[in-house]
Design a protein around this motif. Structure first.
Motif, PDB file in Angstrom:
ATOM      1  N   GLY A  90       0.707  -1.399   0.163  1.00  0.00           N
ATOM      2  CA  GLY A  90      -0.051   0.114   0.010  1.00  0.00           C
ATOM      3  C   GLY A  90       0.963   1.197  -0.116  1.00  0.00           C
ATOM      4  N   PRO A  91       1.629   1.463  -1.076  1.00  0.00           N
ATOM      5  CA  PRO A  91       2.587   2.839  -0.987  1.00  0.00           C
ATOM      6  C   PRO A  91       1.675   3.980  -1.363  1.00  0.00           C
ATOM      7  CG  PRO A  91       2.903   1.562  -3.105  1.00  0.00           C
ATOM      8  CD  PRO A  91       2.268   0.551  -1.972  1.00  0.00           C
ATOM      9  N   CYS A  92       1.851   5.068  -0.685  1.00  0.00           N
ATOM     10  CA  CYS A  92       0.870   6.060  -0.544  1.00  0.00           C
ATOM     11  C   CYS A  92       1.530   7.357  -0.969  1.00  0.00           C
ATOM     12  CB  CYS A  92       0.114   6.185   0.458  1.00  0.00           C
ATOM     13  SG  CYS A  92       0.895   6.531   2.112  1.00  0.00           S
ATOM     14  N   HIS A  93       3.040   7.530  -1.025  1.00  0.00           N
ATOM     15  CA  HIS A  93       3.745   8.725  -1.138  1.00  0.00           C
ATOM     16  C   HIS A  93       5.009   8.531  -1.877  1.00  0.00           C
ATOM     17  CE1 HIS A  93       5.572  12.729  -0.442  1.00  0.00           C
ATOM     18  NE2 HIS A  93       4.606  12.979  -0.803  1.00  0.00           N
ATOM     19  N   LEU A  94       5.534   9.272  -2.596  1.00  0.00           N
ATOM     20  CA  LEU A  94       7.113   9.111  -2.983  1.00  0.00           C
ATOM     21  C   LEU A  94       7.683  10.402  -3.141  1.00  0.00           C
ATOM     22  CD1 LEU A  94       7.077   7.809  -6.672  1.00  0.00           C
ATOM     23  CD2 LEU A  94       5.125   9.304  -5.490  1.00  0.00           C
ATOM     24  N   SER A  95       8.890  10.855  -3.409  1.00  0.00           N
ATOM     25  CA  SER A  95       9.548  12.043  -3.593  1.00  0.00           C
ATOM     26  C   SER A  95      10.958  11.639  -4.201  1.00  0.00           C
ATOM     27  CB  SER A  95       9.769  12.778  -2.618  1.00  0.00           C
ATOM     28  OG  SER A  95      10.556  12.444  -1.404  1.00  0.00           O
ATOM     29  N   VAL A  96      11.513  12.345  -4.935  1.00  0.00           N
ATOM     30  CA  VAL A  96      12.919  12.308  -5.527  1.00  0.00           C
ATOM     31  C   VAL A  96      13.885  13.123  -4.712  1.00  0.00           C
ATOM     32  CG1 VAL A  96      14.632  12.803  -7.514  1.00  0.00           C
ATOM     33  CG2 VAL A  96      12.206  12.047  -7.761  1.00  0.00           C
ATOM     34  N   HIS A  97      14.953  12.308  -4.183  1.00  0.00           N
ATOM     35  CA  HIS A  97      15.860  12.860  -3.232  1.00  0.00           C
ATOM     36  C   HIS A  97      16.446  13.914  -4.074  1.00  0.00           C
ATOM     37  CE1 HIS A  97      19.668  13.195  -1.140  1.00  0.00           C
ATOM     38  NE2 HIS A  97      18.845  13.243   0.033  1.00  0.00           N
ATOM     39  N   PRO A  98      16.853  15.274  -3.234  1.00  0.00           N
ATOM     40  CA  PRO A  98      17.512  16.282  -3.890  1.00  0.00           C
ATOM     41  C   PRO A  98      18.925  16.140  -4.763  1.00  0.00           C
ATOM     42  CG  PRO A  98      16.686  16.882  -1.752  1.00  0.00           C
ATOM     43  CD  PRO A  98      16.685  15.540  -1.861  1.00  0.00           C
ATOM     44  N   SER A  99      19.501  14.961  -4.490  1.00  0.00           N
ATOM     45  CA  SER A  99      20.449  14.467  -5.320  1.00  0.00           C
ATOM     46  C   SER A  99      20.343  14.117  -6.730  1.00  0.00           C
ATOM     47  CB  SER A  99      21.409  13.399  -4.483  1.00  0.00           C
ATOM     48  OG  SER A  99      20.571  12.183  -4.354  1.00  0.00           O
ATOM     49  N   GLY A 100      18.898  13.655  -6.674  1.00  0.00           N
ATOM     50  CA  GLY A 100      18.621  13.000  -8.042  1.00  0.00           C
ATOM     51  C   GLY A 100      18.862  11.765  -8.359  1.00  0.00           C
ATOM     52  N   ARG A 101      19.208  11.117  -7.185  1.00  0.00           N
ATOM     53  CA  ARG A 101      19.802   9.599  -7.495  1.00  0.00           C
ATOM     54  C   ARG A 101      18.896   8.648  -6.949  1.00  0.00           C
ATOM     55  NH1 ARG A 101      25.778   9.549  -5.029  1.00  0.00           N
ATOM     56  NH2 ARG A 101      25.784   7.538  -5.947  1.00  0.00           N
ATOM     57  N   TYR A 102      18.184   9.012  -6.049  1.00  0.00           N
ATOM     58  CA  TYR A 102      17.279   8.100  -5.238  1.00  0.00           C
ATOM     59  C   TYR A 102      15.739   8.413  -5.376  1.00  0.00           C
ATOM     60  CZ  TYR A 102      21.602   6.365  -3.990  1.00  0.00           C
ATOM     61  OH  TYR A 102      22.926   5.679  -3.686  1.00  0.00           O
ATOM     62  N   LEU A 103      14.846   7.598  -5.465  1.00  0.00           N
ATOM     63  CA  LEU A 103      13.322   7.732  -5.173  1.00  0.00           C
ATOM     64  C   LEU A 103      13.189   6.979  -3.904  1.00  0.00           C
ATOM     65  CD1 LEU A 103      10.799   8.565  -6.801  1.00  0.00           C
ATOM     66  CD2 LEU A 103      10.456   6.210  -7.164  1.00  0.00           C
ATOM     67  N   LEU A 104      12.554   7.818  -3.024  1.00  0.00           N
ATOM     68  CA  LEU A 104      11.942   7.595  -1.875  1.00  0.00           C
ATOM     69  C   LEU A 104      10.510   7.218  -1.593  1.00  0.00           C
ATOM     70  CD1 LEU A 104      13.931  10.579   0.092  1.00  0.00           C
ATOM     71  CD2 LEU A 104      14.990   8.130  -0.344  1.00  0.00           C
ATOM     72  N   THR A 105      10.350   6.260  -0.986  1.00  0.00           N
ATOM     73  CA  THR A 105       8.770   5.865  -0.948  1.00  0.00           C
ATOM     74  C   THR A 105       8.312   5.463   0.338  1.00  0.00           C
ATOM     75  OG1 THR A 105       9.180   4.970  -3.003  1.00  0.00           O
ATOM     76  CG2 THR A 105       7.050   4.232  -2.069  1.00  0.00           C
ATOM     77  N   ALA A 106       7.049   5.914   0.699  1.00  0.00           N
ATOM     78  CA  ALA A 106       6.392   5.569   2.165  1.00  0.00           C
ATOM     79  C   ALA A 106       5.386   4.387   1.814  1.00  0.00           C
ATOM     80  CB  ALA A 106       5.962   6.731   2.661  1.00  0.00           C
ATOM     81  N   ASP A 107       5.359   3.391   2.402  1.00  0.00           N
ATOM     82  CA  ASP A 107       4.240   2.542   2.284  1.00  0.00           C
ATOM     83  C   ASP A 107       3.305   2.426   3.450  1.00  0.00           C
ATOM     84  OD1 ASP A 107       4.751  -0.273   0.288  1.00  0.00           O
ATOM     85  OD2 ASP A 107       6.351   1.621   0.695  1.00  0.00           O
TER      86      ASP A 107
END
Length: 340
Positions: A90-107
């Motif tokens: 059930g992921p509900c949110h995501l964002s790109v880290h300012p470095s541009g190298r990683y995607l961060l996700t909250a489940d």
């Protein structure tokens, strides 16, 4: 101006959508272009963009959580690489880290966070780290276990911030950009039973909207501790408003909160730790799941999920109060709005 609309493709209280909708938006008028795009996993309900705006990322709010990447060089997003498992549900949110190298996700379902490397072409690799929160809160129905609800990066101090509705906590992490792993810096507790959902950061303060207490909680991130709690609506006997999204105005003088259960948008003035409810405005539909301001802060757009509408408002420059433009786009189950 280009915008992307995330939506629910499964049957619910709004009509099932066909996928991610691309639209052109100008002065409150929303015009869909191309055809909705969908992968082999459904419910692309929340979206994020790469730093250069060329790649769109989507969470898929399903039991076996997934994230996907899309090239957005035309009117219809093109699949980029393969969807990747979040390692949770059930992921509900995501964002790109300012470095541009990683995607961060909250489940939400599993109360976990995941980190996915972003390749040179914008595609995603398998998760380098999955963090599972522990604990619960006093509400036995909503807080029987962790429910991670948002993950963003503090633009000032650089911490990765994760709001967890189930544990009444805003977690602060440090991301190791070499390994793609998160390490816990500290935990900031909010009022028991409050249920932190989403937040915005302005200078030293985080403004956290709580779903269960229907408040904006102000956290001084330099201490860190809670310094204020302000209601998002007037207690008129209708019960909690169960807010969804919170947005900061372009000039930083106001925050806007979508109150789902009472179908209105709250306007609150902000001045550091001082927050006050200024007005509430009907959202023009049912169950505002998300709100977004255009980059200039002149127009506010509301995704009314249960009434299948995207409604636009003009924001009064002096008072900050949004006024309906009369422009309404019929679109199934809109869940998020993102400007490109």
């Amino acid at each position: 101006m280009r915008a992307f609309i995330g939506a629910a493709t499964a049957s619910g209280q709004g009509g099932p959508a066909a996928g991610i909708t691309v639209a052109d938006i100008e002065k409150g008028v929303v015009t869909p272009v191309g055809e909705p795009a969908l992968r082999d996993v459904g419910n692309p309900m929340y979206l994020a963009l790469s730093r250069d705006g060329r790649v769109l990322y989507a969470i898929h709010e399903v039991a076996d959580g997934a994230v996907s990447a899309w090239a957005v060089d035309g009117d219809v997003p093109r699949p980029l690489g393969e969807p990747r498992s979040t390692g949770g549900s059930g992921p509900c949110h995501l964002s790109v880290h300012p470095s541009g190298r990683y995607l961060l996700t909250a489940d939400y379902g599993s109360g976990s966070l995941s980190v996915h490397p972003i390749g040179a072409d914008g595609s995603l690799d398998d998760a380098t780290h999955v963090v599972r929160h522990e604990g619960s809160g006093p509400d036995p129905q909503r807080q029987d276990r962790p429910h991670a609800h948002m993950i963003i990066t503090d633009p000032v101090r650089g911490h990765v911030l994760a709001a967890d509705l189930g544990t009444d906590t805003v977690y602060r992490y440090v991301l190791d950009e070499g390994t793609g792993r998160l390490s816990l810096a500290d935990e900031i507790a909010v009022a028991p039973g409050a249920g932190p959902r989403h937040l915005v950061v302005s200078d030293r303060y985080a403004y956290v909207v709580t779903e269960l207490a229907s408040t904006v909680t102000v956290i001084d991130l330099t201490v860190p501790e809670v310094v204020a709690d302000v209601a998002t609506h007037v207690d008129d006997g209708r019960g909690p408003s169960h807010p969804s999204a919170i947005r900061l105005g372009a000039d930083g003088r106001f925050v806007y909160v979508a109150n789902r259960f009472v179908d209105d948008i709250a306007v609150l003035s902000v001045d550091g730790p001082d927050v006050a409810l200024v007005a509430t405005v009907p959202c023009g539909g049912s169950h505002p799941r998300d709100i977004e301001l255009d980059p200039d802060g002149q127009y506010l757009y509301v995704a009314n999920q249960f009434s299948d509408q995207l409604v636009s408002f003009r924001v009064d420059e002096r008072t900050g109060v949004p006024e309906p433009t009369g422009q309404v786009l019929g679109t199934p189950s809109p869940a998020s709005i993102l400007f490109g």
